[in-house]
Design a protein around this motif. Structure first.
Motif, PDB file in Angstrom:
ATOM      1  N   TRP A 292      -7.799  -5.304 -13.688  1.00  0.00           N
ATOM      2  CA  TRP A 292      -7.298  -6.216 -12.023  1.00  0.00           C
ATOM      3  C   TRP A 292      -6.920  -6.773 -12.055  1.00  0.00           C
ATOM      4  O   TRP A 292      -8.003  -7.810 -13.245  1.00  0.00           O
ATOM      5  N   ALA A 293      -5.901  -7.052 -11.075  1.00  0.00           N
ATOM      6  CA  ALA A 293      -5.647  -8.943 -11.291  1.00  0.00           C
ATOM      7  C   ALA A 293      -6.705  -8.605  -9.685  1.00  0.00           C
ATOM      8  O   ALA A 293      -7.049  -7.479  -8.937  1.00  0.00           O
ATOM      9  N   THR A 294      -7.417 -10.021  -9.874  1.00  0.00           N
ATOM     10  CA  THR A 294      -7.893 -10.428  -8.721  1.00  0.00           C
ATOM     11  C   THR A 294      -7.354 -12.401  -8.062  1.00  0.00           C
ATOM     12  O   THR A 294      -7.100 -12.242  -8.605  1.00  0.00           O
ATOM     13  N   GLY A 295      -8.149 -11.726  -6.537  1.00  0.00           N
ATOM     14  CA  GLY A 295      -7.922 -13.030  -6.137  1.00  0.00           C
ATOM     15  C   GLY A 295      -6.297 -13.463  -5.685  1.00  0.00           C
ATOM     16  O   GLY A 295      -5.589 -12.442  -5.293  1.00  0.00           O
ATOM     17  N   ASP A 296      -6.165 -14.689  -4.595  1.00  0.00           N
ATOM     18  CA  ASP A 296      -5.075 -14.714  -4.530  1.00  0.00           C
ATOM     19  C   ASP A 296      -3.330 -14.119  -4.138  1.00  0.00           C
ATOM     20  O   ASP A 296      -2.830 -13.894  -4.411  1.00  0.00           O
ATOM     21  N   ALA A 297      -3.608 -14.768  -6.183  1.00  0.00           N
ATOM     22  CA  ALA A 297      -1.841 -14.454  -7.191  1.00  0.00           C
ATOM     23  C   ALA A 297      -2.891 -13.532  -7.258  1.00  0.00           C
ATOM     24  O   ALA A 297      -1.473 -12.920  -8.134  1.00  0.00           O
ATOM     25  N   ALA A 298      -3.161 -12.484  -6.958  1.00  0.00           N
ATOM     26  CA  ALA A 298      -2.726 -10.590  -7.857  1.00  0.00           C
ATOM     27  C   ALA A 298      -1.450 -10.222  -7.386  1.00  0.00           C
ATOM     28  O   ALA A 298      -1.164  -9.796  -8.183  1.00  0.00           O
ATOM     29  N   ALA A 299      -0.921 -10.627  -6.366  1.00  0.00           N
ATOM     30  CA  ALA A 299       0.504  -9.803  -6.077  1.00  0.00           C
ATOM     31  C   ALA A 299       1.546 -11.589  -5.523  1.00  0.00           C
ATOM     32  O   ALA A 299       0.317 -11.544  -4.612  1.00  0.00           O
ATOM     33  N   VAL A 300       2.375 -11.321  -6.293  1.00  0.00           N
ATOM     34  CA  VAL A 300       2.957 -12.899  -5.122  1.00  0.00           C
ATOM     35  C   VAL A 300       4.938 -12.434  -4.838  1.00  0.00           C
ATOM     36  O   VAL A 300       4.860 -11.037  -5.949  1.00  0.00           O
ATOM     37  N   THR A 301       4.852 -12.097  -3.413  1.00  0.00           N
ATOM     38  CA  THR A 301       5.938 -11.769  -2.827  1.00  0.00           C
ATOM     39  C   THR A 301       6.929 -12.289  -3.767  1.00  0.00           C
ATOM     40  O   THR A 301       7.458 -13.429  -4.261  1.00  0.00           O
ATOM     41  N   GLY A 302       7.629 -11.072  -3.844  1.00  0.00           N
ATOM     42  CA  GLY A 302       9.364 -11.054  -4.562  1.00  0.00           C
ATOM     43  C   GLY A 302       9.107 -10.500  -5.905  1.00  0.00           C
ATOM     44  O   GLY A 302       9.992 -10.262  -6.637  1.00  0.00           O
ATOM     45  N   GLU A 303       7.747 -10.277  -6.424  1.00  0.00           N
ATOM     46  CA  GLU A 303       7.714  -9.894  -7.897  1.00  0.00           C
ATOM     47  C   GLU A 303       7.873  -8.486  -7.824  1.00  0.00           C
ATOM     48  O   GLU A 303       7.433  -7.699  -7.048  1.00  0.00           O
ATOM     49  N   ARG A 304       8.302  -7.721  -8.661  1.00  0.00           N
ATOM     50  CA  ARG A 304       8.692  -6.291  -8.900  1.00  0.00           C
ATOM     51  C   ARG A 304       6.854  -5.801  -9.261  1.00  0.00           C
ATOM     52  O   ARG A 304       5.479  -6.032 -10.146  1.00  0.00           O
ATOM     53  N   VAL A 305       6.995  -4.609  -8.413  1.00  0.00           N
ATOM     54  CA  VAL A 305       5.452  -3.495  -8.904  1.00  0.00           C
ATOM     55  C   VAL A 305       5.828  -2.665  -9.742  1.00  0.00           C
ATOM     56  O   VAL A 305       7.188  -1.895  -8.612  1.00  0.00           O
ATOM     57  N   TYR A 306       5.198  -1.826  -9.806  1.00  0.00           N
ATOM     58  CA  TYR A 306       5.549  -0.057  -9.853  1.00  0.00           C
ATOM     59  C   TYR A 306       4.103   0.801  -9.068  1.00  0.00           C
ATOM     60  O   TYR A 306       2.314   0.342 -10.540  1.00  0.00           O
ATOM     61  N   ALA A 307       4.275   1.600  -8.884  1.00  0.00           N
ATOM     62  CA  ALA A 307       3.827   2.660  -8.731  1.00  0.00           C
ATOM     63  C   ALA A 307       3.018   3.532 -10.040  1.00  0.00           C
ATOM     64  O   ALA A 307       4.354   4.212 -10.014  1.00  0.00           O
ATOM     65  N   ALA A 308       1.976   3.983  -9.982  1.00  0.00           N
ATOM     66  CA  ALA A 308       1.437   5.383 -11.062  1.00  0.00           C
ATOM     67  C   ALA A 308       0.866   6.249 -10.628  1.00  0.00           C
ATOM     68  O   ALA A 308       0.536   5.799 -10.074  1.00  0.00           O
ATOM     69  N   SER A 309       2.009   7.391 -11.329  1.00  0.00           N
ATOM     70  CA  SER A 309       1.526   8.628 -11.242  1.00  0.00           C
ATOM     71  C   SER A 309       1.396   9.043 -12.129  1.00  0.00           C
ATOM     72  O   SER A 309       1.951   9.565 -13.171  1.00  0.00           O
TER      73      SER A 309
END
Length: 97
Positions: A3-20
């Motif tokens: 798990w990523a925690t804290g304010d830097a867990a997600a950065v605007t402009g960063e690619r993310v992926y939803a997993a199913s």
């Protein structure tokens, strides 16, 4: 998964992926980008369908940054095609209370 925690867990402009992972069909990833983040969670372009509901949202480094949700509306209105996802920190603290 870590798990990523804290304010830097997600950065605007960063690619993310939803997993199913429905049944024994394996894992499918739906790509998108972080549009913004706040204490309520992240707003992203990643499409979230019913199969992705409750699954992890993973950053490029492989860490889980949020939980995919169709129903999460932290600002009190339906965000439409640009969903919000509660951060891992927020989801974990809500589960404890």
């Amino acid at each position: 998964m870590t798990w990523a925690t804290g304010d830097a867990a997600a950065v605007t402009g960063e690619r993310v992926y939803a997993a199913s992972g429905v049944g024994a069909a394996g894992v499918t990833f739906s790509p998108g980008m972080v549009l913004g983040q706040s204490a309520e969670g992240i707003q992203m372009t990643t499409p979230v369908g019913s199969a992705w509901q409750g699954g992890p949202v993973v950053a490029q480094d492989g860490k889980v940054v949020a939980v995919a949700s169709l129903a999460y509306q932290p600002l009190g209105f339906n965000p439409g095609q640009v969903p919000y996802a509660p951060s891992v920190d927020a989801a974990a603290s809500a589960a404890v209370t």
